[in-house]
Design an enzyme around this catalytic site. Structure first.
Site, mmCIF file in Angstrom:
data_model
loop_
_atom_site.group_PDB
_atom_site.id
_atom_site.type_symbol
_atom_site.label_atom_id
_atom_site.label_comp_id
_atom_site.label_asym_id
_atom_site.label_seq_id
_atom_site.Cartn_x
_atom_site.Cartn_y
_atom_site.Cartn_z
ATOM 1 N N ARG A 51 36.662 35.862 -82.445
ATOM 2 C CA ARG A 51 37.793 35.550 -81.693
ATOM 3 C C ARG A 51 37.963 33.916 -81.852
ATOM 4 N NH1 ARG A 51 36.392 38.100 -76.135
ATOM 5 N NH2 ARG A 51 34.433 38.470 -77.078
ATOM 6 N N THR B 232 21.790 42.791 -78.570
ATOM 7 C CA THR B 232 20.912 41.684 -78.211
ATOM 8 C C THR B 232 19.587 41.796 -78.123
ATOM 9 O OG1 THR B 232 21.573 42.371 -76.018
ATOM 10 C CG2 THR B 232 22.740 40.490 -76.485
ATOM 11 N N ARG C 270 34.789 -1.339 -90.841
ATOM 12 C CA ARG C 270 34.450 -0.250 -91.681
ATOM 13 C C ARG C 270 32.878 -0.389 -91.952
ATOM 14 N NH1 ARG C 270 38.448 -0.582 -96.463
ATOM 15 N NH2 ARG C 270 37.118 1.029 -97.225
ATOM 16 N N ALA D 255 45.187 -17.274 -91.484
ATOM 17 C CA ALA D 255 45.961 -15.967 -91.484
ATOM 18 C C ALA D 255 46.195 -15.538 -92.838
ATOM 19 C CB ALA D 255 47.351 -16.350 -90.845
ATOM 20 N N ALA E 49 47.022 -23.527 -98.676
ATOM 21 C CA ALA E 49 47.630 -22.415 -98.231
ATOM 22 C C ALA E 49 48.314 -21.800 -99.560
ATOM 23 C CB ALA E 49 48.903 -23.245 -97.321
HETATM 24 C C1 UD1 Z 1 25.900 40.659 -72.947
HETATM 25 C C2 UD1 Z 1 24.922 41.471 -71.984
HETATM 26 C C3 UD1 Z 1 25.662 41.806 -70.734
HETATM 27 C C4 UD1 Z 1 26.048 40.491 -69.910
HETATM 28 C C5 UD1 Z 1 26.680 39.360 -70.936
HETATM 29 C C6 UD1 Z 1 26.656 38.145 -70.561
HETATM 30 C C7 UD1 Z 1 23.926 43.008 -73.644
HETATM 31 C C8 UD1 Z 1 23.913 44.548 -74.065
HETATM 32 N N1 UD1 Z 1 24.702 42.968 -72.589
HETATM 33 O O1 UD1 Z 1 26.967 41.242 -73.231
HETATM 34 O O2 UD1 Z 1 24.788 42.467 -69.863
HETATM 35 O O3 UD1 Z 1 26.754 40.522 -68.911
HETATM 36 O O4 UD1 Z 1 25.866 39.416 -72.098
HETATM 37 O O5 UD1 Z 1 27.366 37.300 -71.394
HETATM 38 O O6 UD1 Z 1 22.905 42.269 -73.751
HETATM 39 N N2 UD1 Z 1 23.807 38.291 -80.223
HETATM 40 C C9 UD1 Z 1 23.050 38.393 -81.187
HETATM 41 N N3 UD1 Z 1 22.789 39.356 -82.104
HETATM 42 C C10 UD1 Z 1 23.372 40.562 -81.821
HETATM 43 C C11 UD1 Z 1 24.263 40.602 -80.671
HETATM 44 C C12 UD1 Z 1 24.563 39.459 -79.934
HETATM 45 O O7 UD1 Z 1 22.531 37.136 -81.581
HETATM 46 O O8 UD1 Z 1 23.307 41.692 -82.391
HETATM 47 C C13 UD1 Z 1 24.235 37.174 -79.503
HETATM 48 C C14 UD1 Z 1 25.734 36.524 -79.631
HETATM 49 O O9 UD1 Z 1 25.821 35.638 -80.511
HETATM 50 C C15 UD1 Z 1 25.836 35.863 -78.261
HETATM 51 C C16 UD1 Z 1 24.841 36.915 -77.248
HETATM 52 O O10 UD1 Z 1 23.906 37.381 -78.170
HETATM 53 O O11 UD1 Z 1 25.601 34.603 -78.015
HETATM 54 C C17 UD1 Z 1 25.457 37.799 -76.516
HETATM 55 O O12 UD1 Z 1 26.167 38.902 -77.371
HETATM 56 P P1 UD1 Z 1 27.274 39.607 -76.932
HETATM 57 O O13 UD1 Z 1 27.744 40.280 -77.910
HETATM 58 O O14 UD1 Z 1 28.283 38.315 -76.383
HETATM 59 O O15 UD1 Z 1 27.114 40.123 -75.488
HETATM 60 P P2 UD1 Z 1 27.986 41.061 -74.342
HETATM 61 O O16 UD1 Z 1 28.647 42.034 -74.915
HETATM 62 O O17 UD1 Z 1 28.956 39.847 -73.812
#
Ligand code: UD1
Ligand code: MG
Length: 457
Positions: free
Chosen positions: A18, A80, A336, A383, A426
């Site tokens: 996004r 996550t 610079r 100048a 000058a």
């Molecule tokens: C997650 C939580 C949700 C919480 C929310 C808060 C889970 C399943 N859900 O959802 O409960 O309310 O955060 O913002 O954890 N990332 C990785 N690898 C992955 C997936 C994600 O590194 O495979 C990182 C992303 O870069 C990001 C973070 O983990 O920084 C969260 O991932 P995102 O997909 O935004 O989780 P949410 O669906 O928002």
């Protein structure tokens, strides 16, 4: 109580589509640091002994976090829980593991320390930072038991994840947690991707920990900015405002005056001395250092510039240069890289100086370009003086001694040397050295053609 080693795992492998950018989300700049560096620095400031950033297979975060921070690779974004599992080799059984997000930059050292303390006090295996939102859409909802302990988190992004009554819950998972290392890695080994998104959810470790006889608790975080995430550039702009305000407030409490904070940009790594005033329209970037009792702006941009005490810089643009005590710059001056302006010197209006050393008390007041020049102390440059430092292939130096007086419109064709106490006439184009105490004049004599206008008739 024995000290428990604090380990931070920063999740930063998500795609960030996004942002609509060629640059990975966590490398977008926020007040001088890439996003991912913010939680890393907060963890280090909270006393984390180990920090692991989990990045994607493009290894984009390499080189963007401080030395000593480990980078684990998540080959594919499978959730996550999977991401934390990718850092498992760094997690000790006795560690307290704090999980942070690379796109949640405003978490502070105090908030991390507070979470770790609450976790220790509860004797829990997992402590989840939660917050209550008016509009919790899209967030994981926190289901508690009668004692207030956490039962589980219900995801809500996809239809079918949550029941109608679960969707009523306004307490959400912020995504920030403290875990006991051993139980965490144990539980992560048995989570599955059996859910609407087909991902390994980190919160799914929580019920597993409970079944294993561990306690799982929630720790409320009131300030919504601490846990606010960035998904698009509109949110990045909102968080920048908050981050910028924090930076300015910290300087202000340390004795810096900002005449109009809303019109002032100061990067996170900038240092400013007490009793310095920053007027509106200033941009202080990178490793800029400003001393005490300076007056910066209006409208000065300093990039990696080093200013000592008592410097005035009005409508100036200065990059990677050294400015000593009591120097006056501008209005409308451009310094610079490689430039040193020594104590008490003056660089005036419409003056550009590049890779030059300007001596103590020397003045370059108006309309001049000095490039690759060494100018001694107490000299006055007339100048519109210009160094012709480039012959089309190579740069050459101009050396001007101490106490020299150059007249207006002098051009120095480098390499050339002007001795101490010398003068130029000058309009001179100086191609040969001028000895000390001499006057160098290099221009055609004037002829007046009498009656010219009448003859032209
Ligand atoms: C997650 C939580 C949700 C919480 C929310 C808060 C889970 C399943 N859900 O959802 O409960 O309310 O955060 O913002 O954890 N990332 C990785 N690898 C992955 C997936 C994600 O590194 O495979 C990182 C992303 O870069 C990001 C973070 O983990 O920084 C969260 O991932 P995102 O997909 O935004 O989780 P949410 O669906 O928002
Ligand atoms: Mg998210």
């Amino acid at each position: 109580m024995a000290r428990v080693p604090l380990t931070a795992v920063v999740l930063a492998a998500g795609q960030g589509t996004r942002m609509r950018s060629k640059t990975p989300k966590v490398l977008h700049d926020l007040c001088g640091w890439p996003l991912v560096r913010w939680p890393v620095e907060a963890a280090l400031a909270a006393g984390a002994e180990k920090v692991i950033v989990v990045g994607g297979p493009d290894r984009a975060v390499e080189g963007h976090v401080p030395d000593g921070v480990a980078i684990a690779v998540q080959p594919e974004a499978k959730g996550t829980g999977h991401a934390v599992r990718c850092a498992a080799e760094h997690i000790g059984a006795d560690d307290t593991v704090v999980v942070l997000y690379g796109d949640v930059p405003l978490i502070t050292a105090e908030a991390i320390a507070g979470l770790a303390r609450a976790h220790a006090d509860a004797g829990a295996a997992a402590t989840m930072a939660t917050t209550v939102l008016d509009d919790p859409a899209g967030y994981g909802r926190v289901v508690r038991d009668a004692q207030g302990d956490v039962v589980k988190v219900v995801e809500t992004k996809n239809p079918g994840d949550a029941t109608a009554s679960e969707l009523e819950i306004r307490e959400v998972n912020t995504g920030i947690y403290a875990f006991a290392g051993g139980p965490l890695t144990g539980a992560l080994a048995s989570i599955t991707a059996d859910n609407a998104q087909g991902e390994y959810y980190l919160p799914d470790a929580l019920p597993i920990l409970r079944e294993g006889g561990h306690r799982v608790v929630a720790h409320g975080v009131a300030d919504p900015w601490l846990t606010a995430g960035i998904n698009d550039r509109a949110q990045l702009a909102q968080l920048r405002e908050v981050a910028q305000r924090r930076i300015l407030d910290e300087h202000a409490r340390a004795g810096v005056t900002f005449v109009n904070p809303a019109a002032t940009t100061v990067d996170v790594g900038v240092a400013i001395g007490a009793d310095t005033t920053v007027e509106p329209g200033c941009v202080l970037r990178g490793a800029t250092r400003v001393g005490e009792d300076c007056r910066i702006g209006p409208n000065a941009t300093l990039v990696d510039a080093r200013l000592a005490d008592g410097v005035t810089a009005l409508y100036a643009y200065a990059v990677d240069c050294d400015v000593e005590d009591g120097v006056s710059i501008g209005p409308f001056a451009y310094l610079r890289p490689g430039t040193r302006i020594r104590a008490g010197a003056k660089v005036g209006t419409y003056v550009e100086i590049k890779n030059s050393d300007i001596g103590e008390g020397t003045k370059v007041p108006h309309l001049s370009y000095l490039g690759d020049a060494d100018v001694g102390p107490q000299t006055n440059i007339g100048a519109s003086n210009v160094t012709a430092n480039y012959d089309g292939r190579t740069k050459h130096r101009t050396t001007i001694g101490a106490n020299v007086r150059t007249s207006v419109d002098t051009t120095f064709v480098a390499p050339v040397t002007i001795g101490d106490n010398a003068y130029t006439g000058a309009g001179s184009v100086i191609t040969e050295d001028v000895p000390e105490d001499a006057l160098g004049v290099a221009r055609a004599r004037q002829t007046n053609v009498e009656g010219y206008a009448r003859r032209k008739g």
